[in-house]
Motif scaffolding. Sequence first.
Motif, PDB file in Angstrom:
ATOM      1  N   GLU A  57       0.396  -1.242  -0.002  1.00 10.23           N
ATOM      2  CA  GLU A  57       0.119  -0.095  -0.307  1.00 10.23           C
ATOM      3  C   GLU A  57       1.265   1.019  -0.488  1.00 10.23           C
ATOM      4  O   GLU A  57       0.532   2.394  -0.579  1.00 10.23           O
ATOM      5  CB  GLU A  57      -0.923  -0.401   0.790  1.00 10.23           C
ATOM      6  CG  GLU A  57      -2.063  -1.259   1.293  1.00 10.23           C
ATOM      7  CD  GLU A  57      -3.164  -0.501   0.162  1.00 10.23           C
ATOM      8  OE1 GLU A  57      -4.169  -0.055   0.165  1.00 10.23           O
ATOM      9  OE2 GLU A  57      -3.193  -1.285  -0.816  1.00 10.23           O
ATOM     10  N   HIS A  58       1.991   1.560   0.371  1.00 14.13           N
ATOM     11  CA  HIS A  58       2.707   2.485   0.010  1.00 14.13           C
ATOM     12  C   HIS A  58       3.816   1.650  -0.171  1.00 14.13           C
ATOM     13  O   HIS A  58       5.133   1.320  -0.399  1.00 14.13           O
ATOM     14  CB  HIS A  58       3.399   2.318   1.774  1.00 14.13           C
ATOM     15  CG  HIS A  58       2.539   2.590   2.702  1.00 14.13           C
ATOM     16  ND1 HIS A  58       1.480   4.040   2.513  1.00 14.13           N
ATOM     17  CD2 HIS A  58       1.011   1.550   3.477  1.00 14.13           C
ATOM     18  CE1 HIS A  58       0.602   3.627   3.606  1.00 14.13           C
ATOM     19  NE2 HIS A  58      -0.090   2.567   3.798  1.00 14.13           N
ATOM     20  N   GLY A  59       4.854   3.237  -0.609  1.00 16.47           N
ATOM     21  CA  GLY A  59       6.197   3.680  -1.329  1.00 16.47           C
ATOM     22  C   GLY A  59       6.198   2.926  -3.114  1.00 16.47           C
ATOM     23  O   GLY A  59       5.179   3.049  -3.568  1.00 16.47           O
ATOM     24  N   ALA A  61       6.215   0.760  -4.554  1.00 16.22           N
ATOM     25  CA  ALA A  61       5.978  -0.668  -4.889  1.00 16.22           C
ATOM     26  C   ALA A  61       4.247  -0.630  -4.760  1.00 16.22           C
ATOM     27  O   ALA A  61       4.076  -1.956  -5.487  1.00 16.22           O
ATOM     28  CB  ALA A  61       7.079  -1.992  -4.606  1.00 16.22           C
ATOM     29  N   LYS A  62       4.092   0.194  -4.607  1.00 14.32           N
ATOM     30  CA  LYS A  62       2.781   0.144  -4.161  1.00 14.32           C
ATOM     31  C   LYS A  62       1.253  -0.451  -5.196  1.00 14.32           C
ATOM     32  O   LYS A  62       1.672   0.388  -6.006  1.00 14.32           O
ATOM     33  CB  LYS A  62       2.139   1.739  -3.932  1.00 14.32           C
ATOM     34  CG  LYS A  62       0.401   2.086  -3.741  1.00 14.32           C
ATOM     35  CD  LYS A  62      -0.058   3.117  -3.333  1.00 14.32           C
ATOM     36  CE  LYS A  62      -1.305   3.123  -3.155  1.00 14.32           C
ATOM     37  NZ  LYS A  62      -1.531   4.660  -3.218  1.00 14.32           N
ATOM     38  N   GLY A  63       0.994  -0.961  -4.839  1.00 16.72           N
ATOM     39  CA  GLY A  63      -0.104  -2.264  -5.669  1.00 16.72           C
ATOM     40  C   GLY A  63       1.210  -2.301  -6.712  1.00 16.72           C
ATOM     41  O   GLY A  63       0.101  -3.302  -7.747  1.00 16.72           O
ATOM     42  N   GLN A  64       1.706  -3.174  -6.441  1.00 16.20           N
ATOM     43  CA  GLN A  64       2.841  -4.329  -6.709  1.00 16.20           C
ATOM     44  C   GLN A  64       2.835  -5.826  -6.470  1.00 16.20           C
ATOM     45  O   GLN A  64       3.581  -7.139  -6.752  1.00 16.20           O
ATOM     46  CB  GLN A  64       4.263  -4.286  -7.476  1.00 16.20           C
ATOM     47  CG  GLN A  64       4.125  -2.683  -8.107  1.00 16.20           C
ATOM     48  CD  GLN A  64       3.305  -3.294  -9.862  1.00 16.20           C
ATOM     49  OE1 GLN A  64       3.212  -4.211 -10.339  1.00 16.20           O
ATOM     50  NE2 GLN A  64       2.739  -2.090 -10.210  1.00 16.20           N
ATOM     51  N   GLY A  65       2.375  -5.856  -5.516  1.00 12.40           N
ATOM     52  CA  GLY A  65       2.286  -7.226  -4.272  1.00 12.40           C
ATOM     53  C   GLY A  65       1.648  -8.095  -5.116  1.00 12.40           C
ATOM     54  O   GLY A  65       1.005  -8.065  -6.143  1.00 12.40           O
ATOM     55  N   ILE A  66       2.005  -9.613  -5.215  1.00 10.36           N
ATOM     56  CA  ILE A  66       1.456 -10.299  -5.306  1.00 10.36           C
ATOM     57  C   ILE A  66       0.016 -10.804  -5.796  1.00 10.36           C
ATOM     58  O   ILE A  66      -0.487 -10.946  -6.679  1.00 10.36           O
ATOM     59  CB  ILE A  66       2.067 -11.559  -5.223  1.00 10.36           C
ATOM     60  CG1 ILE A  66       1.724 -11.915  -3.957  1.00 10.36           C
ATOM     61  CG2 ILE A  66       3.275 -12.023  -5.444  1.00 10.36           C
ATOM     62  CD1 ILE A  66       2.234 -14.156  -3.745  1.00 10.36           C
ATOM     63  N   TYR A  67      -0.714 -10.468  -4.453  1.00  4.71           N
ATOM     64  CA  TYR A  67      -2.177 -10.131  -4.553  1.00  4.71           C
ATOM     65  C   TYR A  67      -2.362  -8.329  -5.250  1.00  4.71           C
ATOM     66  O   TYR A  67      -4.111  -9.183  -5.672  1.00  4.71           O
ATOM     67  CB  TYR A  67      -2.410 -10.972  -3.430  1.00  4.71           C
ATOM     68  CG  TYR A  67      -2.708 -11.558  -2.277  1.00  4.71           C
ATOM     69  CD1 TYR A  67      -1.970 -12.761  -3.100  1.00  4.71           C
ATOM     70  CD2 TYR A  67      -2.599 -12.035  -1.124  1.00  4.71           C
ATOM     71  CE1 TYR A  67      -2.670 -14.406  -2.371  1.00  4.71           C
ATOM     72  CE2 TYR A  67      -2.811 -12.610   0.019  1.00  4.71           C
ATOM     73  CZ  TYR A  67      -2.194 -13.884  -1.080  1.00  4.71           C
ATOM     74  OH  TYR A  67      -2.492 -14.788  -0.821  1.00  4.71           O
ATOM     75  N   ASP A  68      -1.751  -8.137  -5.534  1.00  8.12           N
ATOM     76  CA  ASP A  68      -2.478  -6.915  -5.808  1.00  8.12           C
ATOM     77  C   ASP A  68      -2.926  -6.864  -7.584  1.00  8.12           C
ATOM     78  O   ASP A  68      -3.654  -6.708  -7.964  1.00  8.12           O
ATOM     79  CB  ASP A  68      -1.288  -5.614  -5.961  1.00  8.12           C
ATOM     80  CG  ASP A  68      -1.201  -5.029  -4.161  1.00  8.12           C
ATOM     81  OD1 ASP A  68      -2.422  -4.624  -3.704  1.00  8.12           O
ATOM     82  OD2 ASP A  68      -0.206  -4.534  -3.746  1.00  8.12           O
ATOM     83  N   ARG A  69      -1.578  -8.508  -7.757  1.00  8.68           N
ATOM     84  CA  ARG A  69      -1.696  -7.866  -9.345  1.00  8.68           C
ATOM     85  C   ARG A  69      -2.558  -8.733  -9.624  1.00  8.68           C
ATOM     86  O   ARG A  69      -3.458  -9.290 -10.872  1.00  8.68           O
ATOM     87  CB  ARG A  69       0.023  -8.489  -9.710  1.00  8.68           C
ATOM     88  CG  ARG A  69       0.749  -7.756  -9.790  1.00  8.68           C
ATOM     89  CD  ARG A  69       1.622  -7.625 -10.043  1.00  8.68           C
ATOM     90  NE  ARG A  69       2.831  -9.037 -10.339  1.00  8.68           N
ATOM     91  CZ  ARG A  69       3.859  -8.882  -8.861  1.00  8.68           C
ATOM     92  NH1 ARG A  69       4.506  -8.105  -8.328  1.00  8.68           N
ATOM     93  NH2 ARG A  69       4.310 -10.527  -8.599  1.00  8.68           N
ATOM     94  N   PHE A  70      -2.792  -9.721  -9.069  1.00 14.07           N
ATOM     95  CA  PHE A  70      -3.723 -10.740  -8.734  1.00 14.07           C
ATOM     96  C   PHE A  70      -5.154  -9.916  -8.694  1.00 14.07           C
ATOM     97  O   PHE A  70      -6.411 -10.392 -10.273  1.00 14.07           O
ATOM     98  CB  PHE A  70      -3.457 -12.100  -7.854  1.00 14.07           C
ATOM     99  CG  PHE A  70      -5.133 -12.902  -7.856  1.00 14.07           C
ATOM    100  CD1 PHE A  70      -5.435 -14.383  -9.522  1.00 14.07           C
ATOM    101  CD2 PHE A  70      -6.131 -12.952  -6.984  1.00 14.07           C
ATOM    102  CE1 PHE A  70      -5.590 -15.244  -9.563  1.00 14.07           C
ATOM    103  CE2 PHE A  70      -7.004 -14.490  -6.845  1.00 14.07           C
ATOM    104  CZ  PHE A  70      -7.227 -14.871  -8.448  1.00 14.07           C
ATOM    105  N   LEU A  71      -5.388  -9.293  -8.401  1.00 10.14           N
ATOM    106  CA  LEU A  71      -6.643  -9.018  -7.448  1.00 10.14           C
ATOM    107  C   LEU A  71      -7.134  -8.248  -9.316  1.00 10.14           C
ATOM    108  O   LEU A  71      -8.347  -7.348  -9.423  1.00 10.14           O
ATOM    109  CB  LEU A  71      -7.027  -7.999  -7.015  1.00 10.14           C
ATOM    110  CG  LEU A  71      -8.161  -6.895  -6.309  1.00 10.14           C
ATOM    111  CD1 LEU A  71      -9.030  -8.173  -6.465  1.00 10.14           C
ATOM    112  CD2 LEU A  71      -8.464  -6.056  -4.933  1.00 10.14           C
TER     113      LEU A  71
END
Length: 305
Positions: A57-59, A61-71
């Motif tokens: 959610e921050h920094g 890499a915001k939005g680049q988590g593996i669940y972010d991408r899957f969502l």
Amino acid sequence: MHSKLGSVIHKQAFPRMRSVVNAALAVVALCWCSAAPAESPPSVRWIVFDFPPFFIEHGPAKGQGIYDRFLNDLKTELPGFDHRLEPGSPNRGEALMKRGEPVCAISRIRTTEREAYSLFADHPYLYILPVELVAGENAQGTLSDYVEDGRLSLTRVLQADAVRIGVIENRRFGQPLDSLIEGALDRHAPSIVSWPADSPSFDALKLITSGRFDAAFVYPSELSTIAGSHRQTRFATYLLREMPSLVPASVSCTHSAVGRAVIAAVDKLPRNRKSVRNLQAAYEALLPSDARDTYRRLLARELQK
């Protein structure tokens, strides 16, 4: 003669006039239909929270988590909904679920408690390795007495109040671990230290090092994120006898009209679609090499069932 001519003209003109009127009415109807607002798709709110490397959610890499991408992929696969994000914390997300708000989540583990107020997709989109116990050097000698066939008996550890284990308030890992933790909390056992936090990605290793508690529950996929600043400290990880080899993670929604519609749509998606394969690869990349080999072996066995 004049009346006959008028009659002929009237008979010829009336069909033409009727055609003109019909055409005009058709144009008016077309314009009205075009101007009529289209029905808005149902709105669904997806619970997200800062949980690197899953949700970021921050920094930069915001939005680049593996669940972010899957969502993001899932929203594309479900075009019949107005998808919105509901940022917050795990505790807030769980409260929204219990209230029956039109919310869904992709990072939920199925438990009996949650089934009372949540719907789950028929098939998990990901199997993950179960939570492990991570302990500092001071607790490792004590814990070695409770290891049976390579796995730690958490039941015996809690019965003896052998060490202090930190656990985030209201975090769920699946049965029977949840019941063991709740039982220890109910009897105010010193072996469980409930730690309030807005995010499950608290720095467990830092709190162990500082002496807040002796050990903590951590998923193997989390270790690569939280262990970076503690490479000089010797930690030991313990598989738990009480936990299954793999834990399924599923899309989950509330018992609302929107929730039922989302789950029905998810259940129609191909199980081995590209977005799932990408998530699988991203999850494996988070695991230490030895855990990755174990995971692949267990997963192959699970998928053959």
